[in-house]
Scaffold this active site. Structure first.
Site, PDB file in Angstrom:
ATOM      1  N   ASP A 125       6.019   2.001   6.398  1.00 15.64           N
ATOM      2  CA  ASP A 125       4.743   1.284   6.299  1.00 15.64           C
ATOM      3  C   ASP A 125       3.851   2.068   5.355  1.00 15.64           C
ATOM      4  O   ASP A 125       3.292   3.086   5.754  1.00 15.64           O
ATOM      5  CB  ASP A 125       4.128   1.152   7.696  1.00 15.64           C
ATOM      6  N   HIS A 159       0.806  -1.222   0.000  1.00 17.63           N
ATOM      7  CA  HIS A 159       0.000   0.000   0.000  1.00 17.63           C
ATOM      8  C   HIS A 159       0.836   1.269   0.000  1.00 17.63           C
ATOM      9  O   HIS A 159       1.858   1.370   0.683  1.00 17.63           O
ATOM     10  CB  HIS A 159      -1.024  -0.003   1.148  1.00 17.63           C
ATOM     11  N   ASP A 166       3.938  -6.238   3.340  1.00 16.09           N
ATOM     12  CA  ASP A 166       3.779  -5.108   4.256  1.00 16.09           C
ATOM     13  C   ASP A 166       4.765  -5.278   5.412  1.00 16.09           C
ATOM     14  O   ASP A 166       5.257  -6.374   5.677  1.00 16.09           O
ATOM     15  CB  ASP A 166       2.327  -5.053   4.754  1.00 16.09           C
ATOM     16  N   GLU A 208      -5.338   1.137   2.628  1.00 15.24           N
ATOM     17  CA  GLU A 208      -5.004   0.078   3.590  1.00 15.24           C
ATOM     18  C   GLU A 208      -5.095   0.549   5.026  1.00 15.24           C
ATOM     19  O   GLU A 208      -5.553  -0.180   5.895  1.00 15.24           O
ATOM     20  CB  GLU A 208      -3.598  -0.471   3.305  1.00 15.24           C
TER      21      GLU A 208
HETATM   22 ZN   LIG Z   1       1.028  -1.241   6.336  1.00 13.86          ZN
END
Ligand SMILES: [Zn+2]
Length: 348
Positions: free
Chosen positions: A190, A73, A245, A224
């Site tokens: 992230d 994402h 991820d 996400e």
């Molecule tokens: Zn993530």
């Protein structure tokens, strides 16, 4: 079969530029476009957007009898203007799950809907030691007592309004990207690290003149962080979905910043055992540095697709990220391990 060489300079420069592209969930379009433009260098890929705004790239494989998908994402944590205060500062509402103290003192960009982007800082409303004394340390940070101080001439609601700021405008936190001795320190690794691993894996296969064993879809998700990114955009005939991820690093965790991790269970329950075992075998076969772990407070886009009714095997791998949903850090070793793992999977 030996794995193709991963271009680590490309990986880091793509990642750095992506990290510097603001993309809070709901306004992730700039990061989706940036990724799309990078993937245009590979004519093997057919690029599409779904109506929700995710990027879906298809690569025809040696076979097409069991198509696969990988997702990562490009959207990130952020905030939105909740209210313009009487003193011209901004109250916020969070986008995604994080604690206010993890962004306190951070620079930010207010992406105004009716004016130029504005610079500012995320502050507690009683921030000064010399003015507020012990309250600075003793007050719990909440939506109601955090604010944006704009770097613009305003001390009233009317003046801030005149700058083009409106309720609902997006606020992006400064990523503060720094790369030192292989460490990558930034907000929003992230999951921009995961996106970079996918793009670097595509480039590695392309450069080596290889193609995936099966027709493969690369889904770059834009929702996400609020839980439903990959609920749409994965073609129905896909048999396996590999979510790429970040791995959760910290006390009690097996993951670290120098390995890729296979997550076998998170808040959504266990992942698909068969696909997880296959990934373990691939990592062993290619001597990849990896860990197997369980994440206590974590959801993934793989789970989102399952909950949306996706009838596929789902597994999750990713680079170890320290201090996740905070000022994060990983290392090139983890990025390369993840990218090589993705290459191994594509070729398997
Ligand atoms: Zn993530």
């Amino acid at each position: 079969m030996a794995l193709p060489t991963v271009d680590s300079d490309f990986l880091l420069s793509f990642l750095s530029a992506l990290l510097n592209t603001p993309s809070p969930t709901g306004l992730a379009e700039p990061a989706i476009t940036f990724t799309e433009q990078a993937l245009m260098a590979f004519p093997e890929l057919t690029l599409n957007r779904n109506r929700k705004g995710a990027l879906v790239a298809r690569w025809l494989g040696e076979s097409s009898d069991a198509p696969r998908a990988l997702t990562a994402h490009a959207d990130t944590l952020g905030a939105m203007v909740k209210q313009i205060k009487a003193d011209g500062r901004l109250m916020m509402t969070k986008i995604g799950s994080y604690a206010w103290n993890t962004v306190e003192g951070e620079g930010c960009k207010v992406l105004t809907s009716h004016g130029q982007p504005l610079r500012g800082s995320i502050l507690f409303e009683m921030p000064s030691h010399h003015v507020h004394g012990t309250k600075v340390n003793e007050t719990r940070r909440e939506d109601a007592n955090m604010e944006v101080r704009l770097d613009a001439l305003t001390i009233s609601q009317e003046e801030t309004d005149a700058l083009g700021v409106r309720v609902g405008d997006f606020i992006a936190f400064d990523p503060r990207v720094e790369i030192t001795s292989g460490f990558v320190r930034s907000r929003h690794l992230d999951d921009k690290a995961g996106v970079a691993c996918l793009v670097a894996a595509v480039k590695a296969l392309h450069d080596a003149g290889l193609k995936p064993a099966q027709t493969t879809f690369f889904h770059i998700s834009n929702y996400e962080e609020v839980g439903h990114g990959a609920a749409a955009g994965i073609p129905a005939d896909v048999t396996e979905l590999l979510s790429v991820d970040m791995a959760a690093v910290g006390e009690g965790q097996a993951s670290d910043e120098f390995h890729a991790t296979l997550c076998v269970k998170d808040s959504g329950g266990p992942y698909h055992h068969g696909l997880s075992e296959k990934l373990r075998q691939l990592a062993d076969e290619h001597s990849l540095p990896y860990k197997v772990d369980i994440y206590p407070y974590y959801h993934s886009d793989g789970e989102a697709f399952w909950r949306a009714g996706g009838d596929v095997a789902v597994a999750l791998i990713g680079p170890g990220v320290d201090a996740s949903h905070n000022y994060e850090r990983t290392h090139l070793d983890a990025l390369l391990a993840t990218t090589r793992w993705v290459c191994a999977y594509l070729l398997s």
